[in-house]
Design a protein around this motif. Structure first.
Motif, mmCIF file in Angstrom:
data_model
loop_
_atom_site.group_PDB
_atom_site.id
_atom_site.type_symbol
_atom_site.label_atom_id
_atom_site.label_comp_id
_atom_site.label_asym_id
_atom_site.label_seq_id
_atom_site.Cartn_x
_atom_site.Cartn_y
_atom_site.Cartn_z
ATOM 1 N N LEU A 186 0.481 -1.178 0.121
ATOM 2 C CA LEU A 186 0.208 -0.037 -0.391
ATOM 3 C C LEU A 186 0.875 1.163 0.145
ATOM 4 O O LEU A 186 0.561 2.150 -0.313
ATOM 5 N N LEU A 187 2.181 1.193 0.634
ATOM 6 C CA LEU A 187 2.266 2.633 1.021
ATOM 7 C C LEU A 187 3.829 2.982 -0.378
ATOM 8 O O LEU A 187 3.494 4.049 -0.943
ATOM 9 N N SER A 188 3.835 1.772 -0.597
ATOM 10 C CA SER A 188 4.294 2.114 -2.521
ATOM 11 C C SER A 188 3.334 2.555 -3.567
ATOM 12 O O SER A 188 3.731 3.407 -4.538
ATOM 13 N N VAL A 189 1.945 2.826 -3.348
ATOM 14 C CA VAL A 189 1.239 3.171 -3.803
ATOM 15 C C VAL A 189 -0.147 4.676 -3.139
ATOM 16 O O VAL A 189 -0.688 5.145 -4.008
ATOM 17 N N GLY A 190 0.971 4.821 -2.122
ATOM 18 C CA GLY A 190 0.814 6.256 -1.249
ATOM 19 C C GLY A 190 -0.674 5.758 -0.182
ATOM 20 O O GLY A 190 -0.802 7.321 0.387
ATOM 21 N N PHE A 191 -0.511 4.863 0.221
ATOM 22 C CA PHE A 191 -1.826 4.729 1.081
ATOM 23 C C PHE A 191 -1.151 3.811 2.032
ATOM 24 O O PHE A 191 -0.397 3.189 2.204
ATOM 25 N N THR A 192 -1.684 3.589 3.200
ATOM 26 C CA THR A 192 -1.100 3.041 4.628
ATOM 27 C C THR A 192 -1.949 2.660 5.519
ATOM 28 O O THR A 192 -3.899 2.996 5.096
ATOM 29 N N LEU A 193 -2.112 1.644 5.708
ATOM 30 C CA LEU A 193 -3.298 1.181 7.485
ATOM 31 C C LEU A 193 -3.845 2.109 8.805
ATOM 32 O O LEU A 193 -2.600 2.224 8.667
ATOM 33 N N SER A 194 -4.269 2.367 8.886
ATOM 34 C CA SER A 194 -4.339 2.970 10.434
ATOM 35 C C SER A 194 -3.974 1.972 11.583
ATOM 36 O O SER A 194 -4.175 1.031 11.643
ATOM 37 N N GLY A 195 -3.991 2.552 12.311
ATOM 38 C CA GLY A 195 -2.803 1.767 13.940
ATOM 39 C C GLY A 195 -3.869 1.031 14.472
ATOM 40 O O GLY A 195 -3.814 -0.830 14.443
ATOM 41 N N GLU A 196 -5.129 1.124 13.728
ATOM 42 C CA GLU A 196 -6.608 0.646 14.540
ATOM 43 C C GLU A 196 -6.797 -0.807 13.208
ATOM 44 O O GLU A 196 -6.881 -1.819 14.362
ATOM 45 N N LEU A 197 -7.005 -0.818 12.382
ATOM 46 C CA LEU A 197 -6.820 -1.890 11.476
ATOM 47 C C LEU A 197 -5.788 -2.181 11.112
ATOM 48 O O LEU A 197 -5.988 -3.330 10.487
ATOM 49 N N ASP A 199 15.452 5.483 -12.485
ATOM 50 C CA ASP A 199 15.812 5.182 -10.977
ATOM 51 C C ASP A 199 14.799 4.617 -10.498
ATOM 52 O O ASP A 199 13.906 4.976 -11.217
ATOM 53 N N GLU A 200 14.601 4.315 -9.503
ATOM 54 C CA GLU A 200 13.522 3.827 -8.613
ATOM 55 C C GLU A 200 13.670 5.650 -7.382
ATOM 56 O O GLU A 200 14.283 6.426 -7.734
ATOM 57 N N LEU A 201 11.619 5.602 -7.513
ATOM 58 C CA LEU A 201 11.498 6.650 -6.440
ATOM 59 C C LEU A 201 12.493 6.882 -5.765
ATOM 60 O O LEU A 201 12.477 5.921 -4.670
ATOM 61 N N ILE A 202 12.513 8.294 -5.288
ATOM 62 C CA ILE A 202 13.048 8.413 -4.603
ATOM 63 C C ILE A 202 12.760 9.308 -3.233
ATOM 64 O O ILE A 202 11.817 10.079 -4.036
ATOM 65 N N ALA A 203 11.873 8.622 -1.993
ATOM 66 C CA ALA A 203 10.986 8.665 -1.186
ATOM 67 C C ALA A 203 11.574 10.218 -0.930
ATOM 68 O O ALA A 203 12.571 11.341 -1.078
ATOM 69 N N ALA A 204 10.367 10.948 -0.705
ATOM 70 C CA ALA A 204 10.055 12.746 -0.201
ATOM 71 C C ALA A 204 9.181 12.541 1.066
ATOM 72 O O ALA A 204 8.364 12.083 1.095
ATOM 73 N N ALA A 205 9.539 13.592 1.683
ATOM 74 C CA ALA A 205 8.465 13.727 2.500
ATOM 75 C C ALA A 205 6.889 14.486 2.187
ATOM 76 O O ALA A 205 5.991 13.895 3.176
ATOM 77 N N GLY A 206 6.916 15.019 1.689
ATOM 78 C CA GLY A 206 6.141 15.265 0.217
ATOM 79 C C GLY A 206 4.760 14.367 -0.041
ATOM 80 O O GLY A 206 3.942 14.797 -0.707
ATOM 81 N N ASP A 207 4.911 13.243 -0.442
ATOM 82 C CA ASP A 207 4.222 12.634 -1.244
ATOM 83 C C ASP A 207 3.778 12.157 -0.138
ATOM 84 O O ASP A 207 3.462 12.173 1.008
ATOM 85 N N ARG A 208 2.734 11.635 -1.063
ATOM 86 C CA ARG A 208 0.896 11.217 -0.204
ATOM 87 C C ARG A 208 1.191 10.347 0.335
ATOM 88 O O ARG A 208 1.563 8.941 -0.042
ATOM 89 N N ILE A 209 0.125 10.260 1.429
ATOM 90 C CA ILE A 209 -0.333 9.363 2.033
ATOM 91 C C ILE A 209 -1.232 9.802 2.486
ATOM 92 O O ILE A 209 -2.211 9.840 3.639
ATOM 93 N N THR A 210 -2.404 8.371 2.051
ATOM 94 C CA THR A 210 -3.608 8.148 2.665
ATOM 95 C C THR A 210 -4.198 6.819 3.347
ATOM 96 O O THR A 210 -3.402 6.130 3.392
ATOM 97 N N VAL A 211 -5.017 7.360 4.108
ATOM 98 C CA VAL A 211 -4.571 6.157 5.817
ATOM 99 C C VAL A 211 -5.940 5.684 5.322
ATOM 100 O O VAL A 211 -7.015 6.614 5.052
ATOM 101 N N ILE A 212 -5.992 4.636 5.263
ATOM 102 C CA ILE A 212 -7.287 3.658 5.767
ATOM 103 C C ILE A 212 -7.862 3.306 6.482
ATOM 104 O O ILE A 212 -7.089 2.541 7.732
ATOM 105 N N HIS A 213 -8.802 3.207 6.869
ATOM 106 C CA HIS A 213 -9.358 3.220 8.757
ATOM 107 C C HIS A 213 -10.012 2.110 8.478
ATOM 108 O O HIS A 213 -10.983 1.266 7.680
ATOM 109 N N LEU A 214 -10.104 0.945 9.766
ATOM 110 C CA LEU A 214 -11.119 0.146 10.332
ATOM 111 C C LEU A 214 -12.603 1.058 10.669
ATOM 112 O O LEU A 214 -12.830 1.599 10.268
ATOM 113 N N GLY A 215 -13.373 -0.108 9.440
ATOM 114 C CA GLY A 215 -14.918 0.525 9.245
ATOM 115 C C GLY A 215 -15.575 -0.938 10.635
ATOM 116 O O GLY A 215 -15.257 -1.289 11.016
#
Length: 723
Positions: free
Chosen positions: A37-48, A148-164
């Motif tokens: 998920l992080l490779s496409v700009g998403f991540t799981l919430s801690g609760e999920l 080359d492989e993408l250089i990570a940057a602080a400004g990269d988008r991260i969208t959180v997926i939450h537990l429903g």
């Protein structure tokens, strides 16, 4: 069906309905999923993450696969984005140099040479017909290996997926939100509502369904179940008939009515009879869609059902056998006679129409007494006007300042737009201010008067969604008129399309305008490079899909405005191709990587609409070294073939001026009204989760909110609009 519904919730709320199944140790699967998920700009919430880790891997693996597939499609990473110039953004040649190379290669090839020589002898050479033009000269794998492989940057988008919650709970909540929406939904929203209505028909129902198109979708489900229909106009019945025939309930597209089962025919005729019996004046609405009524009559056979005589009157009006003066014709007659007071009195029986006609009534008033009569009528009916109409009128008044040289932008329901000079007489300032104060007072009365609202400052300049039809589905898409900051150094547009049956060429372009909205230059297939920018190359055939990109280094631009455009050059339009979307990425200057890197994508939206030129948004310099985006969501009609940036630069410039100079009603205005009501409105610090069951309004849901907190994000911003 469960995977489809699960994906719907994820798309619309960034919540994953809580998976259920055997307990176990799923920690390894969760780590793999989160990494993907992080490779496409998403991540799981801690609760999920904790919830998933307690499940058996066999339960988790299919859920993980569906989740990753859904978010990849949201961001546009479900397809392979190849480019014509393999090293893009490096290695893009000068345009003339490139065409010379294509010609040289054509003359060197035995099979192609005769055709090229024949064109040269005739004195006209079609550059697009050269063998090496417009088709990929390398594979996707070869292109990817060149970067080359993408250089990570602080400004990269991260969208959180939450537990429903449980799937049924999430579906019920989504159904109630869509069904009770105070603004019209787009076609994708109506389709989701149709699926949910069938699933949730026996569960909780909304107290009111204010939008008639939503009501028609739900009525179709009720009719199939033999339940009484929710009707109060004859057009409601027509919409239900369209839904039962598998056609759009918007009444904007042709429909071929199906032969309906007898119980459905009886339900429609009984509903029509009831509406007309209660209010015969509603027969006047038949004129708006008289041809559709004639076609429907051929399917319903009203003459066979004498027990519903009022239903038969509807079809008599459609055939011209009975007169039913329209409401509009009576209003027009009064205005033609110079009787603004009488017109306002008549319109008072239809409060929404009165408010939509206020500008015209004020200008038609013959003097102070008539103007006061119009204002008095507006005051009397204000409590009966929908919140959406009040906000629309308030926004209209915000733009009736009579500024010299102003422009008017006209938009039809499908997003086709045109602009022209504003030649209307100015509305008297005192009258405009009184009407604006009246609308604000009525809106304040309907808004909450207690509680705490925590607002992310980044959402304050997002326009209130007065119609869901303004916004195409996708990721990071905001309503028309919204403003959002652009915080990267490198701006990259992209478009992708895949043809269905015939050769199709969609072209990505960017117009660069000065402060007077005049064209400085452009980037497209006729101009591959410009100061601070490069085009990835023209692809003219897309049986397996094709992508085009434009790179712009913002610090190098002398332009005031950058206008991305997608043209249908030839073949299938946006509604005919198998798939078509647009988006943009933001990167730091030092970031390498492939042309398409999903975690740098800030926005991706489907391309829809009837025109052959799409203008999703415009980027503007703020005069202080920064840039911002202004969302347009408009289409130009364009030409049947060969649409190019050069051919639309004047009309596009006029549209951009109209959109930039128009003042939209934003979240800032509504939160101001809440504060006037005594509601505590506080800015969010961007990190700490607010305490208690507050209302949070922002671009994304933060982690750690109170379970009873109400959350408003762009996905459900319509819930801010008062009923």
């Amino acid at each position: 069906m469960r995977p489809l519904l699960e994906q719907m919730v994820l798309r619309r709320a960034f919540r994953l309905p809580a998976p259920v199944g055997r307990p176990g140790d799923g920690a390894a699967v969760v780590r793999q999923l989160d990494s993907a998920l992080l490779s496409v700009g998403f991540t799981l919430s801690g609760e999920l993450r904790r919830h998933l880790a307690a499940l058996d891997p066999g339960v988790l693996e299919p859920v993980a696969g569906r989740t990753l597939a859904t978010v990849r499609e949201l961001v546009g990473d479900h397809v392979r984005h190849n480019v014509y110039f393999k090293d893009f953004p490096a290695g893009v040649p000068d345009t003339v140099e490139f065409w010379h190379r294509c010609l040289t290669e054509a003359l060197a090839g035995d099979r192609s040479r005769p055709g090229v020589l024949a064109q040269l002898r005739d004195g006209v050479l079609n550059l697009l017909s050269l063998p090496s033009y417009g088709t990929y000269r390398h594979t996707y794998e070869e292109m990817a290996a060149a970067h080359d492989e993408l250089i990570a940057a602080a400004g990269d988008r991260i969208t959180v997926i939450h537990l429903g919650g449980r799937l049924e709970e999430e579906l019920s909540a989504l159904y109630l939100s869509l069904a009770a929406s105070p603004v019209p939904l787009g076609e994708d929203g109506l389709e989701d509502l149709r699926l949910l209505a069938g699933r949730c028909s026996r569960g909780p129902q909304p107290e009111a369904i204010p939008v008639r198109e939503n009501r028609a979708v739900i009525n179709a489900v009720r009719a199939a179940a033999g339940e009484e229909l929710l009707l109060d106009t004859v057009t409601d019945v027509l919409r239900v008939a369209c839904a039962l025939s598998g056609a759009s309930v918007t009444l904007q597209e042709p429909v071929r009515f199906r032969s309906l089962r007898r119980p459905l025919r009886r339900a429609l005729l009984a509903g029509l009879d009831r509406v007309v019996a209660d209010s015969p004046a509603k027969l006047a609405d038949v004129h708006r869609h008289r041809e559709r009524w004639k076609r429907l009559g051929e399917r319903l056979h009203p003459h066979e059902h004498p027990r519903w005589p009022h239903a038969a009157e509807v079809f008599a009006v459609a055939r011209g056998e009975r007169k039913a003066p329209t409401f509009e014709s009576r209003v027009e007659r009064l205005l033609a006679d110079g009787d603004a007071t009488g017109a306002a009195g008549l319109l008072a029986s239809a409060p929404g129409r009165l408010y939509r006609a206020l500008d015209r009534l004020v200008l038609a008033a013959g003097g102070e007494a008539e103007r006061e009569a119009v204002l008095d009528a507006a005051v009397r009916v204000a409590p009966e006007v929908s919140g959406r109409v009040l906000l629309s009128v308030r926004e209209h008044l915000e733009n009736r300042t009579g500024r010299p040289g102003g422009r008017r932008v006209f938009l039809n329901r499908s997003g086709r737009a045109w602009a022209t000079a504003d030649t209307r007489p100015a509305m008297p300032r005192e009258t405009r201010e009184r009407l604006a104060a009246l609308a604000d007072a009525e809106l304040r009365r309907r808004l909450p008067q207690t509680g705490t609202v925590v607002v992310d400052p980044a959402v304050l300049d997002v326009a209130l969604p007065l119609s869901g039809k303004d916004v195409s589905p996708g990721l990071g898409v905001l309503p028309r008129g919204s403003t959002s900051a652009v915080d990267g150094e490198l701006l990259r547009f992209f478009t992708y399309w895949r043809q269905t049956e015939r050769r199709t060429d969609h072209d990505l372009a960017a117009l660069l305008l000065d402060e007077d909205y005049r064209t400085l230059t452009w980037l497209d297939w006729t101009a591959l490079t410009a100061v601070g920018g490069a085009h990835s190359g023209d692809v003219t055939d897309a049986p397996e899909g094709a992508s085009e990109f434009i790179d712009l280094r913002l610090a190098s631009l002398e332009a005031k405005f950058v206008v991305p455009m997608v043209h249908v050059y030839s073949g299938e339009d946006f509604g005919q191709v198998a798939e078509s979307f647009f988006g943009f990425m933001l990167r730091d200057a030092a970031q390498a990587g492939a042309p398409f890197e999903p975690r740098t994508v800030r926005m991706k939206s489907e391309l829809r609409g009837p025109g052959r030129v799409a203008l999703p948004l415009v980027f503007a310099h703020d005069g202080h070294g920064g840039w911002y985006a202004r969302w347009m969501h408009v289409h130009l009609k364009g030409h049947p073939e060969a649409n190019q940036a050069a051919g639309h630069r004047v009309s596009a410039g006029m549209l951009v001026r109209g959109v930039i100079e128009r003042r939209s009603l934003t979240v800032r205005h509504l939160t101001g009204l809440l504060a006037d009501n005594g509601v505590t409105v506080v800015p969010w610090d961007g990190g700490t989760a607010p305490d208690g069951p507050v209302t949070f309004v922002g671009l994304a849901r933060p982690e750690g909110l109170h379970p009873e907190a109400r959350v408003i994000t762009p996905e459900n911003l319509r819930d801010l609009v008062p009923a």
